[in-house]
Motif scaffolding. Sequence first.
Motif, mmCIF file in Angstrom:
data_model
loop_
_atom_site.group_PDB
_atom_site.id
_atom_site.type_symbol
_atom_site.label_atom_id
_atom_site.label_comp_id
_atom_site.label_asym_id
_atom_site.label_seq_id
_atom_site.Cartn_x
_atom_site.Cartn_y
_atom_site.Cartn_z
ATOM 1 N N MET A 1 8.689 -20.099 11.832
ATOM 2 C CA MET A 1 7.613 -19.778 10.926
ATOM 3 C C MET A 1 7.979 -18.465 10.215
ATOM 4 N N PRO A 2 7.796 -18.397 8.895
ATOM 5 C CA PRO A 2 8.152 -17.183 8.151
ATOM 6 C C PRO A 2 7.273 -15.989 8.521
ATOM 7 N N ARG A 3 7.857 -14.805 8.385
ATOM 8 C CA ARG A 3 7.111 -13.555 8.607
ATOM 9 C C ARG A 3 6.903 -12.897 7.254
ATOM 10 N N TYR A 4 5.710 -12.398 7.032
ATOM 11 C CA TYR A 4 5.371 -11.740 5.781
ATOM 12 C C TYR A 4 4.946 -10.306 6.062
ATOM 13 N N ASP A 5 5.283 -9.410 5.147
ATOM 14 C CA ASP A 5 4.914 -8.004 5.256
ATOM 15 C C ASP A 5 3.694 -7.748 4.385
ATOM 16 N N TYR A 6 2.776 -6.957 4.915
ATOM 17 C CA TYR A 6 1.551 -6.604 4.197
ATOM 18 C C TYR A 6 1.336 -5.111 4.285
ATOM 19 N N ARG A 7 0.578 -4.569 3.330
ATOM 20 C CA ARG A 7 0.175 -3.168 3.352
ATOM 21 C C ARG A 7 -1.327 -3.099 3.166
ATOM 22 N N CYS A 8 -1.970 -2.257 3.957
ATOM 23 C CA CYS A 8 -3.412 -2.070 3.871
ATOM 24 C C CYS A 8 -3.697 -1.018 2.807
ATOM 25 N N ARG A 9 -4.526 -1.349 1.843
ATOM 26 C CA ARG A 9 -4.880 -0.388 0.797
ATOM 27 C C ARG A 9 -5.857 0.662 1.314
ATOM 28 N N ALA A 10 -6.603 0.341 2.354
ATOM 29 C CA ALA A 10 -7.601 1.278 2.889
ATOM 30 C C ALA A 10 -6.958 2.393 3.709
ATOM 31 N N CYS A 11 -6.042 2.041 4.631
ATOM 32 C CA CYS A 11 -5.458 3.067 5.513
ATOM 33 C C CYS A 11 -3.969 3.307 5.266
ATOM 34 N N GLY A 12 -3.308 2.451 4.449
ATOM 35 C CA GLY A 12 -1.901 2.650 4.117
ATOM 36 C C GLY A 12 -0.908 2.108 5.127
ATOM 37 N N SER A 13 -1.378 1.524 6.226
ATOM 38 C CA SER A 13 -0.435 1.006 7.223
ATOM 39 C C SER A 13 0.225 -0.275 6.715
ATOM 40 N N THR A 14 1.444 -0.517 7.191
ATOM 41 C CA THR A 14 2.142 -1.760 6.883
ATOM 42 C C THR A 14 2.267 -2.558 8.175
ATOM 43 N N PHE A 15 2.251 -3.877 8.036
ATOM 44 C CA PHE A 15 2.337 -4.734 9.206
ATOM 45 C C PHE A 15 2.933 -6.072 8.808
ATOM 46 N N GLU A 16 3.417 -6.815 9.802
ATOM 47 C CA GLU A 16 3.994 -8.145 9.607
ATOM 48 C C GLU A 16 3.070 -9.185 10.193
ATOM 49 N N MET A 17 3.147 -10.381 9.631
ATOM 50 C CA MET A 17 2.355 -11.484 10.153
ATOM 51 C C MET A 17 3.157 -12.772 10.010
ATOM 52 N N SER A 18 3.243 -13.555 11.085
ATOM 53 C CA SER A 18 3.881 -14.871 11.040
ATOM 54 C C SER A 18 2.808 -15.884 10.681
ATOM 55 N N ARG A 19 3.102 -16.685 9.659
ATOM 56 C CA ARG A 19 2.161 -17.722 9.248
ATOM 57 C C ARG A 19 2.892 -18.765 8.425
ATOM 58 N N PRO A 20 2.343 -19.970 8.339
ATOM 59 C CA PRO A 20 2.977 -21.017 7.539
ATOM 60 C C PRO A 20 3.060 -20.602 6.068
ATOM 61 N N MET A 21 4.036 -21.124 5.355
ATOM 62 C CA MET A 21 4.189 -20.808 3.939
ATOM 63 C C MET A 21 2.938 -21.171 3.149
ATOM 64 N N SER A 22 2.243 -22.210 3.566
ATOM 65 C CA SER A 22 1.037 -22.629 2.857
ATOM 66 C C SER A 22 -0.077 -21.592 2.952
ATOM 67 N N GLU A 23 0.029 -20.655 3.907
ATOM 68 C CA GLU A 23 -0.981 -19.612 4.077
ATOM 69 C C GLU A 23 -0.473 -18.236 3.662
ATOM 70 N N ALA A 24 0.661 -18.185 2.968
ATOM 71 C CA ALA A 24 1.275 -16.912 2.606
ATOM 72 C C ALA A 24 0.362 -16.039 1.752
ATOM 73 N N SER A 25 -0.444 -16.630 0.900
ATOM 74 C CA SER A 25 -1.319 -15.860 0.014
ATOM 75 C C SER A 25 -2.726 -15.690 0.566
ATOM 76 N N ALA A 26 -2.993 -16.219 1.737
ATOM 77 C CA ALA A 26 -4.322 -16.083 2.335
ATOM 78 C C ALA A 26 -4.561 -14.631 2.747
ATOM 79 N N PRO A 27 -5.813 -14.180 2.763
ATOM 80 C CA PRO A 27 -6.114 -12.806 3.181
ATOM 81 C C PRO A 27 -5.570 -12.513 4.579
ATOM 82 N N ALA A 28 -5.077 -11.297 4.769
ATOM 83 C CA ALA A 28 -4.520 -10.885 6.059
ATOM 84 C C ALA A 28 -5.115 -9.536 6.428
#
Length: 70
Positions: A1-28
């Motif tokens: 399953m692919p891993r995607y990187d995200y950044r929080c606009r509220a606190c600035g932290s970055t994190f990774e999340m494994s999820r199906p490609m079909s959910e890549a654009s879903a809120p995290a």
Amino acid sequence: MPRYDYRCRACGSTFEMSRPMSEASAPAPCPEGHDDTVKLLSTVTVTGTAKGGSAPPPSGGGCCGGGCCG
């Protein structure tokens, strides 16, 4: 399953999340619980060849490789 990187606009932290490609654009939501996050652009580096060896170095040619510059 692919891993995607995200950044929080509220606190600035970055994190990774494994999820199906079909959910890549879903809120995290971020690990701190904030919902205002954005998916980061990730780059993939591919090295070697299909047989596990290394690719040969680039040969001359073109402007900068062929000596026509400078």
